[in-house]
Design a protein around this motif. Structure first.
Motif, PDB file in Angstrom:
ATOM      1  N   THR A 307       1.268 -26.565  23.821  1.00 47.79           N
ATOM      2  CA  THR A 307       1.053 -26.524  25.267  1.00 47.79           C
ATOM      3  C   THR A 307       2.354 -26.211  26.000  1.00 47.79           C
ATOM      4  N   TYR A 308       3.432 -26.849  25.550  1.00 45.78           N
ATOM      5  CA  TYR A 308       4.722 -26.619  26.184  1.00 45.78           C
ATOM      6  C   TYR A 308       5.135 -25.151  26.090  1.00 45.78           C
ATOM      7  N   PHE A 309       5.072 -24.569  24.893  1.00 50.92           N
ATOM      8  CA  PHE A 309       5.482 -23.177  24.732  1.00 50.92           C
ATOM      9  C   PHE A 309       4.555 -22.225  25.483  1.00 50.92           C
ATOM     10  N   GLU A 310       3.259 -22.492  25.479  1.00 52.31           N
ATOM     11  CA  GLU A 310       2.329 -21.618  26.185  1.00 52.31           C
ATOM     12  C   GLU A 310       2.613 -21.607  27.680  1.00 52.31           C
ATOM     13  N   GLU A 311       3.043 -22.751  28.217  1.00 54.71           N
ATOM     14  CA  GLU A 311       3.323 -22.835  29.660  1.00 54.71           C
ATOM     15  C   GLU A 311       4.720 -22.331  30.002  1.00 54.71           C
ATOM     16  N   GLU A 312       5.704 -22.621  29.147  1.00 55.31           N
ATOM     17  CA  GLU A 312       7.088 -22.323  29.483  1.00 55.31           C
ATOM     18  C   GLU A 312       7.602 -21.004  28.907  1.00 55.31           C
ATOM     19  N   ASN A 313       7.140 -20.646  27.706  1.00 54.83           N
ATOM     20  CA  ASN A 313       7.676 -19.454  27.048  1.00 54.83           C
ATOM     21  C   ASN A 313       6.700 -18.965  25.991  1.00 54.83           C
ATOM     22  N   PRO A 314       5.578 -18.382  26.398  1.00 55.06           N
ATOM     23  CA  PRO A 314       4.572 -17.964  25.414  1.00 55.06           C
ATOM     24  C   PRO A 314       5.081 -16.938  24.412  1.00 55.06           C
ATOM     25  N   GLU A 315       6.071 -16.147  24.797  1.00 54.96           N
ATOM     26  CA  GLU A 315       6.605 -15.148  23.867  1.00 54.96           C
ATOM     27  C   GLU A 315       7.300 -15.820  22.685  1.00 54.96           C
ATOM     28  N   ARG A 316       7.698 -17.073  22.883  1.00 52.96           N
ATOM     29  CA  ARG A 316       8.331 -17.835  21.808  1.00 52.96           C
ATOM     30  C   ARG A 316       7.413 -18.018  20.609  1.00 52.96           C
ATOM     31  N   LEU A 317       6.115 -17.895  20.832  1.00 53.65           N
ATOM     32  CA  LEU A 317       5.125 -18.170  19.795  1.00 53.65           C
ATOM     33  C   LEU A 317       4.782 -16.958  18.939  1.00 53.65           C
ATOM     34  N   VAL A 318       5.332 -15.799  19.253  1.00 54.13           N
ATOM     35  CA  VAL A 318       4.967 -14.597  18.495  1.00 54.13           C
ATOM     36  C   VAL A 318       6.207 -13.900  17.960  1.00 54.13           C
ATOM     37  N   SER A 319       6.025 -13.255  16.819  1.00 55.23           N
ATOM     38  CA  SER A 319       7.025 -12.361  16.252  1.00 55.23           C
ATOM     39  C   SER A 319       6.431 -10.964  16.272  1.00 55.23           C
ATOM     40  N   ARG A 320       7.186 -10.002  16.728  1.00 57.10           N
ATOM     41  CA  ARG A 320       6.654  -8.646  16.926  1.00 57.10           C
ATOM     42  C   ARG A 320       7.381  -7.626  16.044  1.00 57.10           C
ATOM     43  N   PHE A 321       6.682  -6.526  15.766  1.00 55.86           N
ATOM     44  CA  PHE A 321       7.343  -5.372  15.180  1.00 55.86           C
ATOM     45  C   PHE A 321       8.434  -4.930  16.152  1.00 55.86           C
ATOM     46  N   ASP A 322       9.595  -4.593  15.617  1.00 59.92           N
ATOM     47  CA  ASP A 322      10.746  -4.304  16.464  1.00 59.92           C
ATOM     48  C   ASP A 322      11.314  -2.938  16.132  1.00 59.92           C
ATOM     49  N   SER A 323      12.220  -2.472  16.982  1.00 65.27           N
ATOM     50  CA  SER A 323      12.880  -1.188  16.738  1.00 65.27           C
ATOM     51  C   SER A 323      14.345  -1.362  16.371  1.00 65.27           C
ATOM     52  N   LYS A 324      14.823  -2.617  16.389  1.00 69.07           N
ATOM     53  CA  LYS A 324      16.231  -2.876  16.091  1.00 69.07           C
ATOM     54  C   LYS A 324      16.352  -4.090  15.177  1.00 69.07           C
ATOM     55  N   VAL A 325      17.391  -4.073  14.334  1.00 67.16           N
ATOM     56  CA  VAL A 325      17.715  -5.258  13.552  1.00 67.16           C
ATOM     57  C   VAL A 325      18.588  -6.171  14.405  1.00 67.16           C
ATOM     58  N   ILE A 326      18.964  -7.310  13.867  1.00 72.90           N
ATOM     59  CA  ILE A 326      19.629  -8.345  14.655  1.00 72.90           C
ATOM     60  C   ILE A 326      20.938  -7.853  15.265  1.00 72.90           C
ATOM     61  N   ASN A 327      21.680  -7.025  14.531  1.00 75.00           N
ATOM     62  CA  ASN A 327      22.970  -6.568  15.047  1.00 75.00           C
ATOM     63  C   ASN A 327      22.849  -5.441  16.065  1.00 75.00           C
ATOM     64  N   GLY A 328      21.619  -5.033  16.379  1.00 79.03           N
ATOM     65  CA  GLY A 328      21.390  -4.015  17.393  1.00 79.03           C
ATOM     66  C   GLY A 328      21.192  -2.611  16.865  1.00 79.03           C
ATOM     67  N   ASP A 329      21.368  -2.405  15.557  1.00 79.94           N
ATOM     68  CA  ASP A 329      21.156  -1.079  14.985  1.00 79.94           C
ATOM     69  C   ASP A 329      19.683  -0.702  15.030  1.00 79.94           C
ATOM     70  N   GLU A 330      19.423   0.591  15.198  1.00 82.45           N
ATOM     71  CA  GLU A 330      18.048   1.083  15.150  1.00 82.45           C
ATOM     72  C   GLU A 330      17.474   0.898  13.753  1.00 82.45           C
ATOM     73  N   ILE A 331      16.263   0.419  13.703  1.00 85.53           N
ATOM     74  CA  ILE A 331      15.613   0.219  12.415  1.00 85.53           C
ATOM     75  C   ILE A 331      15.255   1.568  11.796  1.00 85.53           C
ATOM     76  N   ASN A 332      15.546   1.697  10.505  1.00 84.11           N
ATOM     77  CA  ASN A 332      15.157   2.889   9.754  1.00 84.11           C
ATOM     78  C   ASN A 332      13.720   2.708   9.276  1.00 84.11           C
ATOM     79  N   SER A 333      12.792   3.278  10.012  1.00 80.78           N
ATOM     80  CA  SER A 333      11.369   3.091   9.724  1.00 80.78           C
ATOM     81  C   SER A 333      10.820   4.245   8.915  1.00 80.78           C
ATOM     82  N   LEU A 334       9.914   3.924   7.963  1.00 81.25           N
ATOM     83  CA  LEU A 334       9.335   4.934   7.088  1.00 81.25           C
ATOM     84  C   LEU A 334       7.983   5.432   7.562  1.00 81.25           C
ATOM     85  N   ASN A 335       7.372   4.741   8.539  1.00 77.48           N
ATOM     86  CA  ASN A 335       6.082   5.142   9.093  1.00 77.48           C
ATOM     87  C   ASN A 335       4.999   5.279   8.023  1.00 77.48           C
TER      88      ASN A 335
END
Length: 498
Positions: A307-335
Motif C-alpha cells: 500500500t505504501y509503495f502504491e501510494e508513494e512510489n508505484p514505479e518502485r514496484l516494477v522493473s522494466r526493460f531498459d536502454s542503458k546499463v547502470i553506468n549509463g552506457d547504451e545497452i547492446n541489444s540483439l533484438n
C-alpha cells in the motif's frame, strides 16, 4: 527506512543484500507497544528485534498470526511470548517463519553474513553434486561440476568431472557427507576413478586452501557456426558481480555478439544462484531491445508495504526493460525473438527472473531440469535505527535475512514453488559431464540440436532399472542413482532426451 531501488534476489548465502537505513524516504514504521522495553537480557533484546523486524517487512506476515500488528497489546505481552523460546534461532525458524518460506534465515554475526552476501568470504571455488559409489551401500562420491576460474581449486588442479572420495583422510559416506565435510579452510581431497564398479584412487591428493577471490561472472563466452547457423554462447556463473563493472562487461560481450551478427543465442545459467535483480533485467534487455520501458518483473510486498509503495512510489514496484546499463552506457541489444536457456536445479532467483521476465515477450526454450524455485527477494535487517546499522545495538551481532517481496512477470506469473519446468529435460550425469563451453558437452550439445534440428552426438549411455535403481553406464564405469531418497540423499528420476 531505506529500501534501495535495486533489491536483491538472493538464495541462501549465495546472493547479495540490501540493508535498511534512515537516509532515504521513510517506509512503514516498526510496531511500538506500550510497556517495559526488553532490556532484562541480551537474548530478549535479540528476540525483540527479530520479532519487530519480521512484523515490519516480512512478505509472509499474514501467514503468521503472532506477527499481526494487534496480536500483542503491550510490550510485556510480547516479552512473555519471546521468553518462551529457547533461542532467537528457535523463535525465527519455529515461531515466525512461514511454511511457504524456504529461504529466510537468521545469523548471530552479521559480519560473516555480509562477507557471504558480498562474495568476500573464504571459498574453495568449486561446486559439486553427490552420487553413490557402485557396489556400495554406504560410500558416496562428490563429483565436481564447476571450478571457478583462478580460484583456489582451479589453481590446485581440480577439474570439472573429478570424483572426490576422501576429504582430509576421511572416506565420504552416507553417514558423514552432510556433516560439513567440506567446511575446513584447508582441504586435502582424495580423487578416484571408477573401474569395474569400484572406486580406485587416481593419484596423489589435491590440497586446497580457501581464500577470498573474485568470482568470474562470465567464465565462458563463444561465437561459433554450427550447420550454417551462427550461435552465441555465454555462461553466467553468478549475478553477484560488481554493479557498474560486471554489468558493463556483460554489455561488452553482447557488443561482441552484435558485431559478429549472431543469429541465435544460448544463455547458460545452470549454476547461477542469483544476485542483483537489475543484472537480470539488463540481461533481458540485451537479449531483446524491442521492448524498452515495458514491464520485465513486478513486486508484491506485504499489505503494509504494498500500500505504501502504491501510494508513494508505484514505479518502485516494477522493473522494466531498459536502454542503458547502470553506468549509463547504451545497452547492446540483439533484438532476438527467441533465446535458449540452460538452467537446472542450481538456477535460482535472479536467473529464474530472467527466464520468466522474457517469457511474455519472446520464446524462451529452457533446456535442463526444473530450476530451484525462488521467486522472492530478501533484505538484511539489523538491530539499529529503522533496522539499519545506524545506532546499532552493540550488545550482539544478530541480523536476519527475511524474504520481503515476491516477483512476478508482466503476466503475473509467480509462485513457482517446484521451479520452472524445462521444455527439454536433460540431466547432467557424473560420467559424461563434458567441459563447459565444449560443443559436445551434453546440455550445450542439446541446445545446439534444438537450434539446428540436427541431433546431438551425446555420448551413448545405457539407462535401465535394476532392483529399483537407475544404472547409468558408460566407458568410464557407472553410478547408481536412486529414484527415491536414501538416508537423506535425494536423487530425482532422470529423463535423458536422445
Amino acid at each position: 527506512m531505506k529500501i534501495y531501488k535495486f533489491l536483491l534476489l538472493t538464495i541462501l548465502s549465495f546472493g547479495l543484500f540490501t540493508s535498511c537505513s534512515d537516509d532515504d524516504s521513510p517506509g512503514p514504521k516498526s510496531t511500538e507497544l506500550p510497556g517495559e522495553e526488553p532490556n532484562s537480557s541480551v537474548q530478549l533484546e535479540v528476540k525483540d528485534f527479530v520479532w519487530k523486524a519480521m512484523n515490519n517487512i516480512y512478505v509472509y506476515k499474514s501467514d503468521v498470526p503472532v506477527l499481526g500488528d494487534s496480536y500483542f497489546s503491550t510490550q510485556n505481552e510480547l516479552n512473555d511470548y519471546l521468553e518462551d523460546w529457547d533461542s532467537p534461532e528457535d523463535l525465527f525458524y519455529e515461531g515466525l517463519r512461514s511454511d511457504q518460506d524456504r529461504f529466510s534465515w537468521v545469523v548471530d554475526d552479521y559480519e560473516i553474513l555480509e562477507s557471504q552476501l558480498q562474495a568476500t568470504n573464504k571459498s574453495a571455488g568449486f561446486k559439486y553434486d553427490w552420487a553413490r559409489v557402485p557396489n556400495s551401500d554406504t560410500r558416496l562420491v562428490a563429483f565436481v561440476v564447476y571450478v571457478s576460474p583462478n580460484g583456489p581449486a582451479d589453481q590446485a588442479g581440480l577439474k570439472r568431472g573429478d570424483y572426490i572420495t576422501e576429504v582430509n583422510g576421511q572416506t565420504i559416506t552416507i553417514d558423514n557427507y552432510r556433516n560439513g565435510i567440506f567446511n575446513p579452510d584447508n582441504l586435502n581431497l582424495g580423487l578416484s576413478v571408477i573401474e569395474e564398479g569400484q572406486a580406485v584412487s587416481s593419484g596423489d591428493p589435491i590440497s586446497i586452501t580457501k581464500n577470498v577471490f573474485k568470482e568470474e561472472t562470465i567464465p565462458v563466452k563463444k561465437v561459433f557456426t554450427q550447420d550454417g547457423v551462427k550461435i552465441g554462447y555465454i555462461l553466467l556463473s553468478t549475478f553477484l558481480g560488481e554493479r557498474g563493472v560486471d554489468d558493463a562487461r556483460l554489455n561488452d560481450v553482447f557488443g561482441e555478439f552484435k558485431s559478429e551478427n549472431i543469429e541465435e543465442l544460448i544463455v547458460d545459467v545452470r549454476y547461477n544462484q542469483g544476485g542483483w535483480s537489475d543484472f537480470s533485467s539488463d540481461l533481458g534487455s540485451m537479449v531483446t531491445g524491442q521492448f524498452e520501458n515495458k514491464i520485465f518483473t513486478k513486486q508484491q510486498w506485504n499489505d503494509t508495504y504494498q500500500t505504501y509503495f502504491e501510494e508513494e512510489n508505484p514505479e518502485r514496484l516494477v522493473s522494466r526493460f531498459d536502454s542503458k546499463v547502470i553506468n549509463g552506457d547504451e545497452i547492446n541489444s540483439l533484438n532476438l525473438n527467441k533465446v535458449y536457456v540452460i538452467a537446472t536445479g542450481r538456477s535460482y532467483s535472479a536467473s529464474e527472473s530472467f527466464i520468466i521476465g522474457l517469457e511474455p515477450y519472446i520464446d524462451v526454450i529452457h533446456i535442463g531440469t526444473a530450476t530451484g524455485g525462488k521467486f522472492q527477494g530478501s533484505v538484511t535487517m539489523y538491530d539499529g535505527d529503522n533496522f539499519g546499522k545506524t545506532n546499532i545495538n552493540t550488545n550482539h551481532k544478530y541480523a536476519i535475512q527475511p524474504l520481503v517481496y515476491k516477483y512476478a512477470n508482466a503476466n503475473g506469473y509467480t509462485d513457482f514453488v517446484n521451479g520452472l519446468e524445462p521444455d527439454v529435460i536433460i540431466e547432467e550425469y557424473p560420467s559424461t559431464l563434458g567441459q563447459l563451453g565444449d560443443l559436445d558437452e551434453p546440455l550445450l550439445s542439446e541446445a545446439i540440436s534444438q537450434i539446428t534440428g540436427v541431433r546431438s552426438q551425446i555420448p551413448e549411455e545405457i539407462n535401465r532399472w535394476e532392483s529399483g535403481n537407475l544404472k547409468v553406464e558408460s566407458e568410464k564405469g557407472y553410478f547408481i542413482h536412486s529414484p527415491e531418497p536414501f538416508n537423506g540423499l535425494s536423487r530425482k528420476k532422470s529423463i535423458f532426451i536422445k
